[in-house]
Design a protein around this motif. Structure first.
Motif, PDB file in Angstrom:
ATOM      1  N   ASP A 163     -14.321  -2.200  -5.675  1.00 35.54           N
ATOM      2  CA  ASP A 163     -13.532  -3.435  -5.817  1.00 35.54           C
ATOM      3  C   ASP A 163     -12.251  -3.413  -4.971  1.00 35.54           C
ATOM      4  OD1 ASP A 163     -12.117  -1.546  -7.292  1.00 35.54           O
ATOM      5  OD2 ASP A 163     -11.632  -2.922  -8.929  1.00 35.54           O
ATOM      6  N   ARG A 164     -12.326  -2.822  -3.793  1.00 33.81           N
ATOM      7  CA  ARG A 164     -11.124  -2.699  -2.963  1.00 33.81           C
ATOM      8  C   ARG A 164     -10.555  -4.073  -2.589  1.00 33.81           C
ATOM      9  NH1 ARG A 164     -13.120   0.529   0.319  1.00 33.81           N
ATOM     10  NH2 ARG A 164     -12.336   2.432  -0.631  1.00 33.81           N
ATOM     11  N   VAL A 202      -1.239   2.875   3.192  1.00 36.01           N
ATOM     12  CA  VAL A 202      -2.348   3.678   2.677  1.00 36.01           C
ATOM     13  C   VAL A 202      -2.256   5.070   3.283  1.00 36.01           C
ATOM     14  CG1 VAL A 202      -4.852   3.894   2.471  1.00 36.01           C
ATOM     15  CG2 VAL A 202      -3.790   1.618   2.424  1.00 36.01           C
ATOM     16  N   VAL A 203      -2.286   6.074   2.428  1.00 35.32           N
ATOM     17  CA  VAL A 203      -2.054   7.444   2.867  1.00 35.32           C
ATOM     18  C   VAL A 203      -3.369   8.226   2.929  1.00 35.32           C
ATOM     19  CG1 VAL A 203      -0.829   9.588   2.366  1.00 35.32           C
ATOM     20  CG2 VAL A 203       0.258   7.373   1.886  1.00 35.32           C
ATOM     21  N   GLY A 204      -3.645   8.769   4.108  1.00 40.07           N
ATOM     22  CA  GLY A 204      -4.797   9.654   4.288  1.00 40.07           C
ATOM     23  C   GLY A 204      -4.324  11.088   4.410  1.00 40.07           C
ATOM     24  N   PHE A 205      -5.045  12.015   3.788  1.00 40.64           N
ATOM     25  CA  PHE A 205      -4.532  13.386   3.736  1.00 40.64           C
ATOM     26  C   PHE A 205      -5.594  14.459   3.975  1.00 40.64           C
ATOM     27  CE2 PHE A 205      -5.351  11.842  -0.595  1.00 40.64           C
ATOM     28  CZ  PHE A 205      -6.304  12.760  -1.031  1.00 40.64           C
ATOM     29  N   ASP A 206      -6.779  14.089   4.452  1.00 38.79           N
ATOM     30  CA  ASP A 206      -7.807  15.075   4.796  1.00 38.79           C
ATOM     31  C   ASP A 206      -8.856  14.407   5.683  1.00 38.79           C
ATOM     32  OD1 ASP A 206      -9.396  13.541   3.082  1.00 38.79           O
ATOM     33  OD2 ASP A 206      -9.339  14.993   1.441  1.00 38.79           O
ATOM     34  N   LEU A 226      -7.216   4.396   8.033  1.00 37.18           N
ATOM     35  CA  LEU A 226      -7.100   3.643   9.276  1.00 37.18           C
ATOM     36  C   LEU A 226      -7.968   2.393   9.244  1.00 37.18           C
ATOM     37  CD1 LEU A 226      -7.184   6.594  11.828  1.00 37.18           C
ATOM     38  CD2 LEU A 226      -5.198   5.248  11.151  1.00 37.18           C
ATOM     39  N   GLU A 227      -9.162   2.524   8.702  1.00 40.86           N
ATOM     40  CA  GLU A 227     -10.073   1.378   8.608  1.00 40.86           C
ATOM     41  C   GLU A 227      -9.462   0.255   7.770  1.00 40.86           C
ATOM     42  OE1 GLU A 227     -14.225   0.385   6.276  1.00 40.86           O
ATOM     43  OE2 GLU A 227     -14.002   2.395   7.143  1.00 40.86           O
ATOM     44  N   ILE A 228      -8.877   0.626   6.638  1.00 43.43           N
ATOM     45  CA  ILE A 228      -8.260  -0.378   5.758  1.00 43.43           C
ATOM     46  C   ILE A 228      -7.059  -1.014   6.442  1.00 43.43           C
ATOM     47  CG2 ILE A 228      -7.053  -0.699   3.560  1.00 43.43           C
ATOM     48  CD1 ILE A 228      -8.815   1.656   2.484  1.00 43.43           C
ATOM     49  N   ALA A 229      -6.236  -0.194   7.094  1.00 43.40           N
ATOM     50  CA  ALA A 229      -5.056  -0.725   7.783  1.00 43.40           C
ATOM     51  C   ALA A 229      -5.446  -1.682   8.906  1.00 43.40           C
ATOM     52  CB  ALA A 229      -4.213   0.420   8.332  1.00 43.40           C
ATOM     53  N   GLU A 230      -6.520  -1.363   9.600  1.00 44.00           N
ATOM     54  CA  GLU A 230      -6.981  -2.220  10.694  1.00 44.00           C
ATOM     55  C   GLU A 230      -7.498  -3.566  10.202  1.00 44.00           C
ATOM     56  OE1 GLU A 230      -9.874   0.315  12.405  1.00 44.00           O
ATOM     57  OE2 GLU A 230      -8.443   1.475  13.609  1.00 44.00           O
ATOM     58  N   SER A 231      -7.879  -3.619   8.927  1.00 45.85           N
ATOM     59  CA  SER A 231      -8.500  -4.831   8.386  1.00 45.85           C
ATOM     60  C   SER A 231      -7.506  -5.836   7.838  1.00 45.85           C
ATOM     61  CB  SER A 231      -9.486  -4.449   7.273  1.00 45.85           C
ATOM     62  OG  SER A 231      -8.782  -4.017   6.113  1.00 45.85           O
ATOM     63  N   ILE A 256      -1.081  -4.168   6.019  1.00 44.26           N
ATOM     64  CA  ILE A 256      -1.379  -2.842   5.467  1.00 44.26           C
ATOM     65  C   ILE A 256      -1.271  -1.820   6.596  1.00 44.26           C
ATOM     66  CG2 ILE A 256      -3.108  -1.352   4.368  1.00 44.26           C
ATOM     67  CD1 ILE A 256      -4.148  -3.745   2.867  1.00 44.26           C
ATOM     68  N   TYR A 257      -0.567  -0.737   6.319  1.00 45.02           N
ATOM     69  CA  TYR A 257      -0.312   0.301   7.315  1.00 45.02           C
ATOM     70  C   TYR A 257      -0.892   1.629   6.825  1.00 45.02           C
ATOM     71  CZ  TYR A 257       2.626  -3.321   9.189  1.00 45.02           C
ATOM     72  OH  TYR A 257       3.056  -4.508   9.711  1.00 45.02           O
ATOM     73  N   ALA A 258      -0.846   2.640   7.680  1.00 37.29           N
ATOM     74  CA  ALA A 258      -1.440   3.936   7.342  1.00 37.29           C
ATOM     75  C   ALA A 258      -0.481   5.075   7.646  1.00 37.29           C
ATOM     76  CB  ALA A 258      -2.742   4.139   8.114  1.00 37.29           C
ATOM     77  N   ALA A 259      -0.617   6.130   6.849  1.00 39.45           N
ATOM     78  CA  ALA A 259       0.026   7.413   7.124  1.00 39.45           C
ATOM     79  C   ALA A 259      -1.080   8.459   7.202  1.00 39.45           C
ATOM     80  CB  ALA A 259       1.030   7.770   6.039  1.00 39.45           C
ATOM     81  N   VAL A 260      -0.921   9.424   8.088  1.00 44.11           N
ATOM     82  CA  VAL A 260      -1.952  10.452   8.269  1.00 44.11           C
ATOM     83  C   VAL A 260      -1.310  11.829   8.232  1.00 44.11           C
ATOM     84  CG1 VAL A 260      -3.510   8.950   9.554  1.00 44.11           C
ATOM     85  CG2 VAL A 260      -1.811  10.267  10.805  1.00 44.11           C
ATOM     86  N   GLY A 261      -1.904  12.714   7.446  1.00 40.31           N
ATOM     87  CA  GLY A 261      -1.375  14.068   7.320  1.00 40.31           C
ATOM     88  C   GLY A 261      -2.347  14.952   6.582  1.00 40.31           C
ATOM     89  N   TRP A 262      -1.856  16.106   6.141  1.00 41.81           N
ATOM     90  CA  TRP A 262      -2.720  17.074   5.456  1.00 41.81           C
ATOM     91  C   TRP A 262      -2.068  17.507   4.153  1.00 41.81           C
ATOM     92  CZ3 TRP A 262      -7.458  17.667   7.516  1.00 41.81           C
ATOM     93  CH2 TRP A 262      -8.315  18.579   6.893  1.00 41.81           C
ATOM     94  N   HIS A 263      -2.803  17.356   3.080  1.00 39.68           N
ATOM     95  CA  HIS A 263      -2.291  17.637   1.735  1.00 39.68           C
ATOM     96  C   HIS A 263      -2.108  19.139   1.514  1.00 39.68           C
ATOM     97  CE1 HIS A 263      -1.900  17.386  -2.628  1.00 39.68           C
ATOM     98  NE2 HIS A 263      -1.811  16.073  -2.510  1.00 39.68           N
TER      99      HIS A 263
END
Length: 256
Positions: free
Chosen positions: A17-18, A35-39, A47-52, A56-63
């Motif tokens: 239900d996104r 939206v935070v991605g961590f792996d 990135l897909e959600i942010a592009e849509s 909506i923006y994205a952060a990318v890193g490693w938990h």
């Protein structure tokens, strides 16, 4: 208008239900989200959600919990994504002493590598902290993290450490725990920290605010966080919503 500065719409819990979750957020006045991605799994989805969605923006890193799994190739991959037009921060990164999957020394090494990466790409960082506040502040100070600044995500530490973070160009982001009846530290921080240094977030699907505690959290409920901060600081909800949104847009470099 509100800005949920830390949400995991890329989590499996939102797979069914996104779109409806995003619609409910907008109906609640939540115009912007990060939206935070961590792996390896959650970064492409962020990135897909942010592009849509334009806002909506994205952060990318490693938990830090998965620090032991990160390879040099993963680090290079994250660095390559920094040029993506919707990526506004590196993270979440940091230290997590609650779980024992990754040894503390490995977590610190991966943490420091990501701070260095953020400096190379000139993006702010988002800090995950669980039971490691003192060590996190020490690493940030040692690594001169003030060069990029960042966000203390879902901050749950003492006021004095929040002040040290602010001195390094960090924002203090409060989430669901500030609404919990027994959560003393976030309430103290909400009262003590000047509005110009505050952000709001949900960390959805985790840490749902009162009175929804225990349920799957969602970005619409960031309004409950802002309402609680307004009550604690004796301000209007509108002022808290407007100020935290403008703080977030300025922090992430968003012009719209």
């Amino acid at each position: 208008m509100l800005f949920d500065t830390h949400v995991h719409l890329n989590a499996d819990q939102f797979e069914e239900d996104r779109d409806e979750t995003i619609r409910r957020a907008r109906e609640a006045g939540v115009e912007y989200m990060t939206v935070v991605g961590f792996d390896r799994k959650t970064i492409p989805k962020a990135l897909e959600i942010a592009e849509s969605d334009e806002n909506i923006y994205a952060a990318v890193g490693w938990h830090p919990v998965d620090a032991v799994d990160m390879t040099e190739e993963d680090l290079e991959w994250i660095e390559s994504l920094a040029d993506h037009p919707k990526v506004v921060a590196i993270g979440e990164m940091g230290l997590d002493y609650h779980w024992d999957k990754s040894p503390e020394d490995v977590q610190k090494e991966v943490f420091k590598k990501q701070i260095a990466l953020a400096k190379r790409v000139n993006l702010p960082i988002i800090i995950h902290n669980r039971e490691a506040t003192e060590d996190i502040i020490e690493v940030l100070e040692q690594e001169n993290a003030e060069d990029v600044g960042g966000i203390m995500h879902c901050y749950n530490g003492p006021v004095e450490y929040a002040e040290r973070a602010i001195d390094m160009n960090f924002m203090i982001s409060l989430g669901g725990p500030v609404t919990f009846k027994n959560a003393t530290l976030p309430k103290e921080v909400a009262k003590a920290v000047d509005m110009k240094h505050l952000l709001v977030e949900t960390d959805a699907p985790f840490l749902a605010p009162h009175p929804n505690r225990g349920k799957r959290n969602e970005p619409a409920w960031v309004k409950l966080v802002a309402e609680q901060i307004a009550e604690l600081k004796e301000l209007s909800y509108e002022e808290v919503a407007e100020t935290t949104t403008e703080n977030a847009k300025k922090f992430f470099g968003i012009q719209s």
